[in-house]
Design a protein around this motif. Structure first.
Motif, PDB file in Angstrom:
ATOM      1  N   UNK A 186     -28.674  25.800  28.001  1.00  0.00           N
ATOM      2  CA  UNK A 186     -29.425  24.713  28.645  1.00  0.00           C
ATOM      3  C   UNK A 186     -30.797  24.546  28.002  1.00  0.00           C
ATOM      4  N   UNK A 187     -31.455  25.653  27.715  1.00  0.00           N
ATOM      5  CA  UNK A 187     -32.755  25.612  27.035  1.00  0.00           C
ATOM      6  C   UNK A 187     -32.622  24.918  25.673  1.00  0.00           C
ATOM      7  N   UNK A 188     -31.590  25.275  24.940  1.00  0.00           N
ATOM      8  CA  UNK A 188     -31.389  24.672  23.617  1.00  0.00           C
ATOM      9  C   UNK A 188     -31.056  23.184  23.725  1.00  0.00           C
ATOM     10  N   UNK A 189     -30.326  22.784  24.777  1.00  0.00           N
ATOM     11  CA  UNK A 189     -30.019  21.366  24.979  1.00  0.00           C
ATOM     12  C   UNK A 189     -31.290  20.577  25.287  1.00  0.00           C
ATOM     13  N   UNK A 190     -32.211  21.195  26.028  1.00  0.00           N
ATOM     14  CA  UNK A 190     -33.491  20.530  26.309  1.00  0.00           C
ATOM     15  C   UNK A 190     -34.285  20.373  25.018  1.00  0.00           C
ATOM     16  N   UNK A 191     -34.320  21.424  24.199  1.00  0.00           N
ATOM     17  CA  UNK A 191     -35.023  21.343  22.914  1.00  0.00           C
ATOM     18  C   UNK A 191     -34.450  20.224  22.048  1.00  0.00           C
TER      19      UNK A 191
END
Length: 226
Positions: A186-191
């Protein structure tokens, strides 16, 4: 890490309520436990009044049951309230993570990265209480970064029965890496500002919170409302 991204402590007047709620949610006080005003007052070194007021607040959240002439007990986990809380969380959290993919502050990204590092540490130490707290913090950071803390606070009013099942599963299941992997994705998708991916990840992540409900009901029948 900037303290503004961490949950803020309550006032002194809410200390008894806050600590009692935490003990109930983390199952330090399991479902069905008898609660004594006198014993709690002694444990917290306060008069009975704040304890009694805390019982009233917790009863409003359906975390304790006050039975006239029979005393006060920690409520059993209500599966219907678990499902309703998960339904609300799914609608709101999927909306928030899509917002986060549009615009999210640098301080929030730093807070998420720090949170993920501490999740890895809790997995190494097999600290289920820390893992639960970090899971909650991760989601709160998303709401904070999207300026939706009021919405997060509303969720918390309904979330306690769901949270007790989450803590119970963390205690039962020794494999937490999948939780970390989902948070990291999820963090990487936000980035990457990939709202579609983030939305699907959040949906799958929140489904975990109820997927094991039947197993928990079978394994801990005395903890659940029939």
């Amino acid at each position: 890490m900037n303290d503004m991204w961490l949950p803020q402590p309550g006032s002194a007047g809410n200390a008894v309520y806050g600590q009692l709620k935490e003990r109930i949610v983390t199952l330090e006080l399991p479902p069905g436990t008898a609660l004594s005003e006198k014993e709690m007052a002694a444990a917290f070194n306060v008069s009975r009044t704040p304890v009694r007021e805390s019982f009233v607040r917790l009863a409003q959240e359906e975390l304790v049951v006050v039975l006239p002439q029979r005393g006060t007990r920690v409520s059993l986990i209500d599966p219907e309230l678990v499902l309703e809380a998960r339904f609300m969380r799914e609608q709101l959290e999927r909306a928030v993570i899509r917002l986060a993919c549009e615009q999210f502050p640098e301080e929030g990204l730093t807070a998420l990265a720090d949170n993920l590092a501490r999740q890895q540490d809790s997995i190494r130490r097999h600290d289920n209480h820390a893992m639960f707290a970090l899971d909650e913090e991760f989601h709160r950071i998303l709401f904070r970064g999207c300026r939706k803390l009021g919405t997060w606070n509303v969720i918390q009013q309904m979330n306690a029965h769901l949270n007790r099942t989450r803590v119970l599963w963390l205690t039962t299941d020794p494999h937490w890496e999948h939780l970390y992997d989902q948070h990291k994705a999820m963090y990487e998708a936000i980035l990457a500002q990939n709202a579609g991916s983030a939305d699907q990840l959040m949906k799958e992540h929140l489904n975990l919170s109820i997927a094991n409900l039947p197993v928990l009901q079978e394994r801990y029948p005395d903890y659940f409302k029939k």
